[in-house]
Write a protein that holds these residues in place. Sequence first.
Motif, short mmCIF file in Angstrom:
data_model
loop_
_atom_site.label_atom_id
_atom_site.label_comp_id
_atom_site.label_asym_id
_atom_site.label_seq_id
_atom_site.Cartn_x
_atom_site.Cartn_y
_atom_site.Cartn_z
N ILE A 1 56.20 -9.18 73.83
CA ILE A 1 57.41 -9.89 73.20
C ILE A 1 58.24 -8.63 72.68
O ILE A 1 57.83 -7.66 71.94
CB ILE A 1 56.96 -10.75 71.93
CG1 ILE A 1 55.97 -11.64 72.40
CG2 ILE A 1 58.29 -11.55 71.41
CD1 ILE A 1 55.33 -12.36 71.27
N VAL A 2 59.63 -8.58 73.33
CA VAL A 2 60.49 -7.68 72.81
C VAL A 2 61.71 -8.10 72.23
O VAL A 2 62.16 -8.97 72.81
CB VAL A 2 60.82 -6.79 74.22
CG1 VAL A 2 61.81 -5.58 73.69
CG2 VAL A 2 59.58 -6.13 74.73
N ALA A 3 62.23 -7.83 71.08
CA ALA A 3 63.42 -8.44 70.42
C ALA A 3 64.52 -7.44 70.53
O ALA A 3 64.57 -6.12 70.10
CB ALA A 3 63.13 -8.51 68.97
N ARG A 4 65.68 -7.86 70.90
CA ARG A 4 67.00 -7.05 70.95
C ARG A 4 68.12 -7.90 70.50
O ARG A 4 68.42 -8.89 71.24
CB ARG A 4 67.47 -6.76 72.49
CG ARG A 4 66.28 -5.62 73.19
CD ARG A 4 66.56 -4.24 72.82
NE ARG A 4 65.71 -3.45 73.35
CZ ARG A 4 64.58 -2.84 73.10
NH1 ARG A 4 64.20 -3.50 72.07
NH2 ARG A 4 63.91 -2.01 73.85
N GLY A 5 68.48 -7.71 69.29
CA GLY A 5 69.56 -8.54 68.76
C GLY A 5 68.82 -9.90 68.51
O GLY A 5 67.91 -9.97 67.84
N ASN A 6 69.49 -10.91 68.84
CA ASN A 6 69.35 -12.14 68.91
C ASN A 6 68.68 -12.79 69.97
O ASN A 6 68.47 -13.83 70.37
CB ASN A 6 70.30 -13.05 68.35
CG ASN A 6 71.18 -13.35 69.49
OD1 ASN A 6 71.57 -12.53 70.36
ND2 ASN A 6 71.96 -14.55 69.71
N VAL A 7 68.20 -11.84 71.15
CA VAL A 7 67.44 -12.21 72.22
C VAL A 7 65.86 -11.87 72.32
O VAL A 7 65.51 -10.59 72.01
CB VAL A 7 68.10 -11.62 73.47
CG1 VAL A 7 67.41 -12.10 74.77
CG2 VAL A 7 69.67 -12.38 73.45
N LEU A 8 65.17 -12.57 72.69
CA LEU A 8 63.80 -12.38 72.85
C LEU A 8 63.18 -12.31 74.13
O LEU A 8 63.60 -13.17 75.05
CB LEU A 8 62.61 -13.32 72.26
CG LEU A 8 62.74 -13.37 70.49
CD1 LEU A 8 61.90 -14.77 70.02
CD2 LEU A 8 62.30 -12.18 70.08
N ARG A 9 62.67 -11.00 74.71
CA ARG A 9 62.32 -11.08 76.13
C ARG A 9 60.64 -11.24 76.21
O ARG A 9 59.99 -10.69 75.39
CB ARG A 9 62.64 -9.76 76.72
CG ARG A 9 62.34 -9.46 78.18
CD ARG A 9 63.00 -8.13 78.76
NE ARG A 9 62.51 -7.83 79.95
CZ ARG A 9 61.70 -6.63 80.08
NH1 ARG A 9 61.54 -6.03 79.22
NH2 ARG A 9 61.46 -6.36 81.26
N ILE A 10 60.45 -12.18 76.68
CA ILE A 10 59.01 -12.67 76.75
C ILE A 10 58.37 -12.40 78.42
O ILE A 10 58.83 -12.94 79.34
CB ILE A 10 58.72 -14.07 76.36
CG1 ILE A 10 59.53 -14.57 75.07
CG2 ILE A 10 57.12 -14.31 75.95
CD1 ILE A 10 59.29 -13.46 73.89
N ILE A 11 57.08 -11.57 78.39
CA ILE A 11 56.56 -11.27 79.74
C ILE A 11 55.15 -11.68 79.26
O ILE A 11 54.46 -11.14 78.48
CB ILE A 11 56.93 -9.80 80.03
CG1 ILE A 11 58.28 -9.46 80.03
CG2 ILE A 11 56.25 -9.69 81.33
CD1 ILE A 11 58.54 -8.04 80.26
N GLY A 12 54.34 -12.23 80.67
CA GLY A 12 52.84 -12.45 80.33
C GLY A 12 52.53 -13.76 80.83
O GLY A 12 53.25 -14.30 81.83
N ASP A 13 51.47 -14.17 80.40
CA ASP A 13 50.70 -15.52 80.76
C ASP A 13 51.73 -16.39 80.58
O ASP A 13 52.21 -16.84 79.53
CB ASP A 13 49.42 -15.61 79.86
CG ASP A 13 48.68 -16.67 80.10
OD1 ASP A 13 47.73 -16.77 81.38
OD2 ASP A 13 48.67 -17.70 79.44
N GLU A 14 51.69 -17.53 81.81
CA GLU A 14 52.54 -18.59 81.76
C GLU A 14 52.11 -19.76 80.58
O GLU A 14 52.85 -20.27 79.89
CB GLU A 14 52.56 -19.37 82.95
CG GLU A 14 53.45 -20.42 83.10
CD GLU A 14 53.71 -21.01 84.50
OE1 GLU A 14 54.29 -21.84 84.97
OE2 GLU A 14 53.12 -20.18 85.59
N GLU A 15 50.69 -19.71 80.08
CA GLU A 15 50.55 -20.92 79.59
C GLU A 15 50.81 -20.48 78.20
O GLU A 15 51.14 -21.33 77.14
CB GLU A 15 48.71 -21.02 79.70
CG GLU A 15 48.28 -22.14 78.60
CD GLU A 15 46.73 -22.43 78.80
OE1 GLU A 15 46.26 -23.07 78.03
OE2 GLU A 15 46.03 -21.94 79.89
N GLN A 16 50.51 -18.88 77.55
CA GLN A 16 50.75 -18.52 76.40
C GLN A 16 52.12 -18.79 76.11
O GLN A 16 52.69 -18.87 74.93
CB GLN A 16 50.33 -17.38 76.20
CG GLN A 16 48.85 -17.28 75.59
CD GLN A 16 48.36 -16.25 74.95
OE1 GLN A 16 49.03 -15.15 74.69
NE2 GLN A 16 47.21 -16.12 74.62
#
Length: 316
Positions: free
Chosen positions: A36-51
Motif C-alpha cells: 500500500i503506497v499513499a501519494r497525496g489523496n491516492v492509494l496505490r494497492i498492489i498484491g493479492d486479489e482477495e485481500q
Amino acid sequence: MTEKHIVLEGIDPMVFYGVGNAHMQMLKALYPKLRIVARGNVLRIIGDEEQMTAFERAAEQMQNHIVQFNSLSEEDILDIVKGRRTRDEVPEGVVCYTTSGRPIKARSENQQRLVDAFQEQDMVFAVGPAGTGKTYLSIALAVKALKEKTARKIILSRPAVEAGEKLGFLPGDMKDKIDPYLQPLYDALEDMLPQVKLQDMMEKRVIQIAPLAFMRGRTLSDAVVILDEAQNTTPAQIRMFLTRMGRGTKMIITGDMTQIDLPHSQKSGLIEALHILSDVEGIGIVNLTQKDIVRHKLVTRIVDAYDAYDRAMQNQ
C-alpha cells in the motif's frame, strides 16, 4: 498480481492516514499480502486479489465513517476490518460532529426548539442575544442536511451593513472586501468540515457565502439558506431575501434585536417580518434568551448588565 488505485475524495487524507501515518502502518499489518503506497489523496494497492477486494471494501467504509464523524480511530479501523459492529448512525440528539470529533447538539431547551423547528418547518426565524448559538447551530443543521443529501447546497448570507454595502473604499478584489463581514460564517464551517473538503465544496459552489446584496434576482432551490444578522436588514432587503426561496429549500433567519446597526431613522426588516409573518403556516419562530447563552459565562453577565443599563436609561 493485481494493482488498483483508490482516490480519497471529500475527506481530509490526513485523517485517513492517521497521525504519523499510524493508520497506514496498521492497515499494512492487517493486509500483509498487499503493498500500500499513499501519494497525496491516492492509494496505490498492489498484491493479492482477495485481500485487495477486502481492503477496497474497508477503505470505503472508513471514508464513510470520516464523512459522518469527522474522525477515525484505530478502534474504528479494527471494527471495520474485522467486520464488527461499528457506529454507523449519529446518536440521537447529535446534529453533526466538529473536525475534532466533538458532537454538536442542542445545549438548551430553546436550542432544541430550533432543531425541532428546522425539521418541521420550511422557514425558521431564530432570534436571541449574542452567544445563544443561533448561527452556529443553524450552520450545523445545514451541514447535516448536506451530509444526509436532503439538500444539495448551503447558501449563507449576511448584510454588510457596517460598510453600508458600499465596499469600494476597502482594499483588494470583491472577495477581499466582503470576507471580513462573512468571517463568522467561515469560522463555523471550518469547525465542522475539514479544510480540504470545505475548500473543494466552495470551489464547486456546493457551499456559497455572499453578502445579502448578491441575493437579488436569484431563485434558491434544493438548499439550506441561512441569513445571519437579519436585524440589520431593511424591510425591502429581507422581503427580497425571503422571496428567493425555491423548491426543496429550507431557510433559517437569525438575528439579535439588541445589536441593530442601522441608522436610527431606518426600521429593521427583521422586526417587521416577524410582525407580518407570525401567523403564516410553514414558518417557525424561536426566541432564545440569556438562559441559552453557551459562550463563556461572562457573556451572560455582560448581556444582563447591558440589559439593566438599557432599562435604566429608558426609565429616566
